[in-house]
Design a protein around this motif. Structure first.
Motif, PDB file in Angstrom:
ATOM      1  N   VAL A 121      31.040  32.496  25.805  1.00 49.10           N
ATOM      2  CA  VAL A 121      31.407  31.796  24.557  1.00 49.10           C
ATOM      3  C   VAL A 121      31.749  30.383  25.223  1.00 49.10           C
ATOM      4  N   THR A 122      31.240  29.269  24.655  1.00 49.61           N
ATOM      5  CA  THR A 122      31.360  27.931  24.926  1.00 49.61           C
ATOM      6  C   THR A 122      32.408  27.391  24.390  1.00 49.61           C
ATOM      7  N   GLY A 123      33.460  27.679  23.430  1.00 50.44           N
ATOM      8  CA  GLY A 123      34.719  27.269  22.938  1.00 50.44           C
ATOM      9  C   GLY A 123      35.213  27.873  22.090  1.00 50.44           C
ATOM     10  N   SER A 124      36.142  27.431  21.359  1.00 52.79           N
ATOM     11  CA  SER A 124      37.160  27.984  20.217  1.00 52.79           C
ATOM     12  C   SER A 124      37.258  26.919  19.209  1.00 52.79           C
ATOM     13  N   LEU A 125      37.462  27.417  17.951  1.00 54.55           N
ATOM     14  CA  LEU A 125      37.772  26.629  16.773  1.00 54.55           C
ATOM     15  C   LEU A 125      38.924  25.513  17.234  1.00 54.55           C
ATOM     16  N   GLU A 126      39.736  25.784  17.939  1.00 51.36           N
ATOM     17  CA  GLU A 126      40.768  25.110  18.223  1.00 51.36           C
ATOM     18  C   GLU A 126      40.257  23.663  19.204  1.00 51.36           C
ATOM     19  N   VAL A 170      45.964  45.658  10.749  1.00 50.41           N
ATOM     20  CA  VAL A 170      46.142  43.955  10.185  1.00 50.41           C
ATOM     21  C   VAL A 170      45.837  43.032  11.800  1.00 50.41           C
ATOM     22  N   HIS A 171      45.356  42.335  11.425  1.00 48.92           N
ATOM     23  CA  HIS A 171      45.197  41.181  12.728  1.00 48.92           C
ATOM     24  C   HIS A 171      46.569  40.692  13.164  1.00 48.92           C
ATOM     25  N   LEU A 172      46.979  39.760  12.084  1.00 49.86           N
ATOM     26  CA  LEU A 172      48.066  38.976  12.067  1.00 49.86           C
ATOM     27  C   LEU A 172      48.031  37.576  12.987  1.00 49.86           C
ATOM     28  N   GLY A 173      46.726  37.449  13.646  1.00 48.44           N
ATOM     29  CA  GLY A 173      46.517  36.412  14.624  1.00 48.44           C
ATOM     30  C   GLY A 173      45.538  35.388  13.977  1.00 48.44           C
ATOM     31  N   ILE A 174      45.097  35.529  12.927  1.00 46.30           N
ATOM     32  CA  ILE A 174      43.695  34.750  12.572  1.00 46.30           C
ATOM     33  C   ILE A 174      44.286  33.153  12.433  1.00 46.30           C
ATOM     34  N   GLU A 175      43.793  32.577  13.450  1.00 49.73           N
ATOM     35  CA  GLU A 175      44.108  31.056  13.826  1.00 49.73           C
ATOM     36  C   GLU A 175      42.968  30.404  14.563  1.00 49.73           C
ATOM     37  N   PRO A 176      43.046  29.029  14.704  1.00 48.90           N
ATOM     38  CA  PRO A 176      41.785  28.316  15.263  1.00 48.90           C
ATOM     39  C   PRO A 176      41.761  28.880  16.646  1.00 48.90           C
ATOM     40  N   ARG A 177      42.611  29.065  17.468  1.00 47.87           N
ATOM     41  CA  ARG A 177      42.624  29.505  18.949  1.00 47.87           C
ATOM     42  C   ARG A 177      42.061  30.835  19.274  1.00 47.87           C
ATOM     43  N   THR A 178      42.312  31.807  18.112  1.00 42.89           N
ATOM     44  CA  THR A 178      41.648  33.148  18.523  1.00 42.89           C
ATOM     45  C   THR A 178      40.088  33.207  18.043  1.00 42.89           C
ATOM     46  N   ILE A 179      39.501  32.273  17.614  1.00 39.96           N
ATOM     47  CA  ILE A 179      38.168  32.382  17.059  1.00 39.96           C
ATOM     48  C   ILE A 179      37.286  31.458  18.213  1.00 39.96           C
ATOM     49  N   PHE A 180      36.391  32.509  18.582  1.00 42.20           N
ATOM     50  CA  PHE A 180      35.537  31.915  19.663  1.00 42.20           C
ATOM     51  C   PHE A 180      34.138  31.683  19.144  1.00 42.20           C
ATOM     52  N   ILE A 181      33.550  30.454  19.915  1.00 39.70           N
ATOM     53  CA  ILE A 181      32.166  30.411  19.473  1.00 39.70           C
ATOM     54  C   ILE A 181      31.028  30.421  20.471  1.00 39.70           C
ATOM     55  N   ASN A 182      29.965  31.366  20.609  1.00 37.42           N
ATOM     56  CA  ASN A 182      29.083  31.423  21.571  1.00 37.42           C
ATOM     57  C   ASN A 182      27.923  30.397  21.413  1.00 37.42           C
ATOM     58  N   GLU A 183      27.103  30.441  22.470  1.00 32.67           N
ATOM     59  CA  GLU A 183      26.042  29.448  22.525  1.00 32.67           C
ATOM     60  C   GLU A 183      25.123  29.618  21.226  1.00 32.67           C
ATOM     61  N   ASP A 242      46.413  38.949   6.060  1.00 30.81           N
ATOM     62  CA  ASP A 242      45.164  38.247   6.867  1.00 30.81           C
ATOM     63  C   ASP A 242      44.373  37.453   5.772  1.00 30.81           C
ATOM     64  N   TYR A 243      44.494  37.906   4.501  1.00 33.81           N
ATOM     65  CA  TYR A 243      43.849  37.143   3.385  1.00 33.81           C
ATOM     66  C   TYR A 243      44.468  35.470   3.377  1.00 33.81           C
ATOM     67  N   PHE A 244      45.820  35.748   3.588  1.00 31.60           N
ATOM     68  CA  PHE A 244      46.433  34.389   3.512  1.00 31.60           C
ATOM     69  C   PHE A 244      46.135  33.396   4.754  1.00 31.60           C
ATOM     70  N   SER A 245      46.044  34.154   5.859  1.00 34.68           N
ATOM     71  CA  SER A 245      45.954  33.447   7.004  1.00 34.68           C
ATOM     72  C   SER A 245      44.323  33.038   7.000  1.00 34.68           C
ATOM     73  N   LEU A 246      43.387  33.811   6.437  1.00 39.01           N
ATOM     74  CA  LEU A 246      41.964  33.321   6.372  1.00 39.01           C
ATOM     75  C   LEU A 246      41.921  32.126   5.354  1.00 39.01           C
ATOM     76  N   GLY A 247      42.665  32.069   4.221  1.00 40.14           N
ATOM     77  CA  GLY A 247      42.697  30.966   3.372  1.00 40.14           C
ATOM     78  C   GLY A 247      43.284  29.781   4.085  1.00 40.14           C
ATOM     79  N   SER A 248      44.287  29.889   4.760  1.00 40.51           N
ATOM     80  CA  SER A 248      44.755  28.665   5.735  1.00 40.51           C
ATOM     81  C   SER A 248      43.694  28.055   6.676  1.00 40.51           C
ATOM     82  N   LEU A 249      43.078  28.955   7.438  1.00 35.27           N
ATOM     83  CA  LEU A 249      41.706  28.543   8.374  1.00 35.27           C
ATOM     84  C   LEU A 249      40.843  27.851   7.682  1.00 35.27           C
TER      85      LEU A 249
END
Length: 806
Positions: A121-126, A170-183, A242-249
């Motif tokens: 992976v090359t980065g995260s949303l954060e 339930v994930h409970l951790g949907i936020e920018p630093r836990t979503i990664f992006i590959n090349e 997780d729906y609310f966390s997704l909406g906030s993201l």
């Protein structure tokens, strides 16, 4: 390398970068490469996640979160934190899904760190949205594109669908630093340290939020900025958290900022959420989320409503909304599953993609499509399952996407696949027209030498010589039309030894008039680009036209253009006269030519002939032939030989005498000889004689007007001079006799004209004098001054025997 010297399995299998590629708290992420090919990895690069225990514990001590590492309470806090990290990696190993971060090497625990290995992976949303300076942000320009965000949201929803409906968690951790992006710009869900499984058969459960010091690192507790209000306020656990966390993201992705700013404090969270509710009451959902696309804006209330029963019943319901019905998004979804489709389905998809390709962002083309298509080409080229149509469309897509990348990327990623030793022959035969159509792109993206050796030469050889299919004429015509792209890269020897034999052979053997006309255009192009010399033109090309039998109108017109170009290279007059002009005359007499076409040939012939004549005249030696042949005597001078002028010995001898020996007598003054002998000539007489002897020099001089006396004397002198010169031109009637002293003047008549000829009469008995035949005309005495003549009875009369005349 890392700052520790571990002998662990990961350190022995992978070589790691010297510094982290990015940081996603609490992990520092390094780029790693397998040390040997035996390592079971799907890619050549991996990501190694490292957690520094010492730094974490020092942070807790520095800020007073713990007092000592040895106390039981402090040890419990530290171990709770470490347990969250262990749970995160353990859940990655359990949950296998394309949109969940793939684990390669499990967690390794060391005294100083934790480490595990995942797909690259090359980065995260954060890291992508956390930097304000775009120059330091590797992803900002790509991730912020709407289709990328839209697809990323889709991938997160697909991962949540798997977690909720397959894992009942339930994930409970949907936020920018836990979503990664590959090349490839695929988004991968991670951060499973707080994942909780709901009891079987239930949709909700109680959950009491652990209370931690707000200063403790955020990975230890839930990120309250993205936590659903029912957890903080109602202690309710549900899939819909997780729906609310997704909406906030989603709000953060389109606005660049968090919806809530809680500072990891439950009290602050309550205040922030109350403000949010008041804003909704006064502005409505549409106004609060106005920066979001219309399609997703309508979905936000069903994701983030305070009443969880007003939200979607299942996350899959969100997948059915209009927001995910975009054609581009559906294309990307199908692309992910392309390897599972049949060749017929793949062909339909690839053909549709050709038209749809320009609508995608360059980032998606380069990172997503390119990777999939490169892998797919190898599958199509398998010897037992070659699909010509799929290969052709696939290569076309690869080249079009390749036009958007740098030359270095093309050389490293695309060219090796196209020119693969085992697949290139298959690609060349099945994508001939595609390669010809995209020659300009290939030339631009491949280095000159590699382009000539790996693409141009094999393509020319195959099309002009080896191709034997229904499309050979079309391919030959198109390649001849694109020859300017290749020929300008050829040097003279390559043109002579490689290209010309192919063209000559094709021109001779082809039965297609279109191809033959294209060959003529190719010959013209080589001349205009200075790729050939006079020898190639005269020895290789012109003989082809002499032996060509067809006289079809198109060929004749195109040949005329070629003939006009030949003098640009061939300058020798003899070659033009002997080889080019006969061809022009022969072709001009073809019965297939129309009147206008015949006139064009005549114009070229006349212009070329005139130019040759003019140049030839300029090279000839310059002569005055025109002057010598003109005039009244031109004919006589032309046929008669020129007479050689003989040298007059007497005149040559006379020219050596400084002063004339004798002055002619004046008619108007009879001066006794004794007196003449004693007197010297006057100054005026000397000047007059000098003037007459040098008349050619004195002619243009201006002299003062003479007086009356001088004029009279001058006139007498002129008469004497006329008598003097007349004697040399008019032969006398009677030969004058040479006389001595006491001569008298006599007048003779000749030819009816009377001239005053003065002759010295002497007795006939004087025989000692020389014959008159030796005297010059007009003189009666010898011009030899040393000869003495002594008449009888005379006294001493001077050294010469005559009275002195001067």
């Amino acid at each position: 390398m890392f700052f520790w010297s571990s002998k662990s399995g990961i350190s022995s299998k992978y070589s790691l970068s010297s510094s982290p590629t990015f940081v996603a708290e609490p992990w520092s992420v390094f780029t790693g490469r397998p040390k040997s090919s035996s390592t079971s990895t799907r890619t050549s690069k991996v990501s190694v996640f490292v957690f520094d225990k010492k730094r974490f514990e020092n942070y807790l001590l520095t800020y007073g979160i713990i007092r000592s590492k040895n106390s039981s309470a402090d040890k419990t806090l530290i171990q709770e934190a470490y347990e969250i990290l262990r749970k995160q990696v353990s859940n990655l190993a359990k949950l296998k899904h394309p949109n969940i971060l793939g684990l390669i090497e499990p967690l390794e625990e060391h005294s100083k760190n934790f480490m595990f290995v995942t797909e690259y992976v090359t980065g995260s949303l954060e890291s992508a949205f956390g930097h304000k300076d775009e120059e330091t942000n590797f992803f900002k320009g790509h991730v912020s594109e709407e289709i990328v965000i839209q697809r990323g949201i889709l991938e997160i929803v697909q991962a949540l669908d798997f977690i909720h409906n397959r894992a009942s968690s339930v994930h409970l951790g949907i936020e920018p630093r836990t979503i990664f992006i590959n090349e490839n710009l695929d988004w991968k869900v991670s951060g499973l340290g707080h994942l909780l499984k709901l009891p079987q058969g239930t949709m909700t459960s109680e959950y009491y939020l652990p209370q931690y010091d707000p200063r403790i690192p955020s990975f230890v507790h839930l990120e309250l900025n993205y936590t659903a209000p029912e957890i903080v306020l109602d202690n309710t656990l549900s899939f819909k958290n997780d729906y609310f966390s997704l909406g906030s993201l989603i709000y953060m992705l389109y606005t660049g900022k968090d919806l809530l700013n809680t500072e990891n404090s439950a009290t602050q969270y309550k205040e922030e959420y109350s403000k949010f509710e008041r804003k909704l009451g006064s502005m409505s959902w549409n106004n609060v989320f106005s920066k979001l696309p219309t399609e997703v804006r309508h979905c936000i209330p069903q994701l983030m409503n305070r009443d969880i029963y007003s939200r979607y019943d299942n996350i899959s319901d969100f997948l059915q909304t209009q927001f995910f019905q975009d054609p581009l998004l559906k294309t990307l979804n199908f692309l992910d599953d392309l390897t599972t489709k049949t060749n017929e389905e793949k062909l339909v998809f690839l053909k549709g993609l050709v038209e749809l390709l320009p609508k995608f962002p360059v980032s998606i083309l380069q990172r997503k499509f390119l990777t999939v298509l490169l892998d797919l080409l190898g599958h199509f080229c398998k010897p037992n399952s070659v699909d010509s149509a799929c290969i052709s469309v696939n290569v076309e897509l690869l080249i079009k996407i390749g036009a958007t990348v740098s030359q270095l990327t093309f050389q490293e990623r695309i060219l090796p696949v196209l020119t693969n030793n085992s697949d290139f022959e298959i690609i060349l035969k099945n994508t001939t027209l595609t390669l010809i159509e995209n020659l300009d792109i290939l030339k631009e993206k491949i280095k000159k030498d590699e382009f000539l050796e790996t693409i141009a030469k094999p393509l020319l050889t195959y099309v002009f010589k080896d191709m034997n299919s229904k499309q050979d004429i079309i391919a030959q015509e198109q390649l001849l039309g694109k020859l300017n792209i290749i020929s300008e890269l050829f040097d003279f020897l390559t043109t002579k030894n490689f290209l010309m034999p192919l063209l000559n052979d094709l021109f001779t053997k082809t039965v297609s008039l279109t191809v033959k006309a294209a060959c003529v255009s190719a010959f013209q192009l080589l001349i205009e680009n200075k790729n050939v010399d006079p020898d190639i033109i005269c020895e290789d090309i012109l003989p082809l036209f002499r032996s060509m039998k067809t006289r079809e109108s198109r060929i004749m017109v195109q040949s005329l253009r070629f003939f006009e170009a030949v003098p640009q290279i061939v300058k020798q007059e003899n070659l033009l006269v002997e080889q080019l002009l006969p061809l022009l005359w022969t072709y001009s007499l073809a019965t297939s030519l129309q009147v206008d076409q015949y006139k064009l040939y005549c114009a070229v012939i006349n212009r070329l002939s005139t130019e040759i004549q003019r140049n030839h005249l300029q090279k000839m030696p310059k002569t005055d032939a025109k002057t010598s042949l003109e005039g009244t005597n031109g004919f006589k001078n032309l046929i008669e030989p020129k007479a050689v002028k003989k040298e007059d010995l007497d005149s040559k001898e006379a020219s050596r005498v400084g002063v004339p020996a004798i002055q002619p007598r004046k008619k108007h003054a009879q001066i006794p000889s004794r007196t003449i002998a004693q007197k010297s000539p006057s100054r005026q007489t000397l000047e007059s004689n000098t003037t007459r002897s040098a008349r050619g020099v004195q002619r243009n001089q201006i002299t003062p007007a003479p007086t009356q006396k001088q004029a009279s004397l001058q006139k007498s002198d002129d008469d004497d001079f006329d008598d003097f010169v007349s004697a040399s031109n008019t032969p006398p009637a009677t030969r004058p006799q040479v006389v001595g002293y006491g001569t008298e003047r006599s007048t003779t008549k000749s030819g009816g004209n009377t001239k005053g000829n003065t002759a010295l009469k002497t007795p006939t008995s004087t025989s000692s004098l020389s014959s008159t035949s030796s005297l010059p005309p007009g003189f009666s005495v010898s011009l030899k001054p040393n000869r003495k003549i002594t008449p009888p009875g005379s006294q001493d009369r001077g050294a010469s025997g005559f009275p002195a005349l001067i």
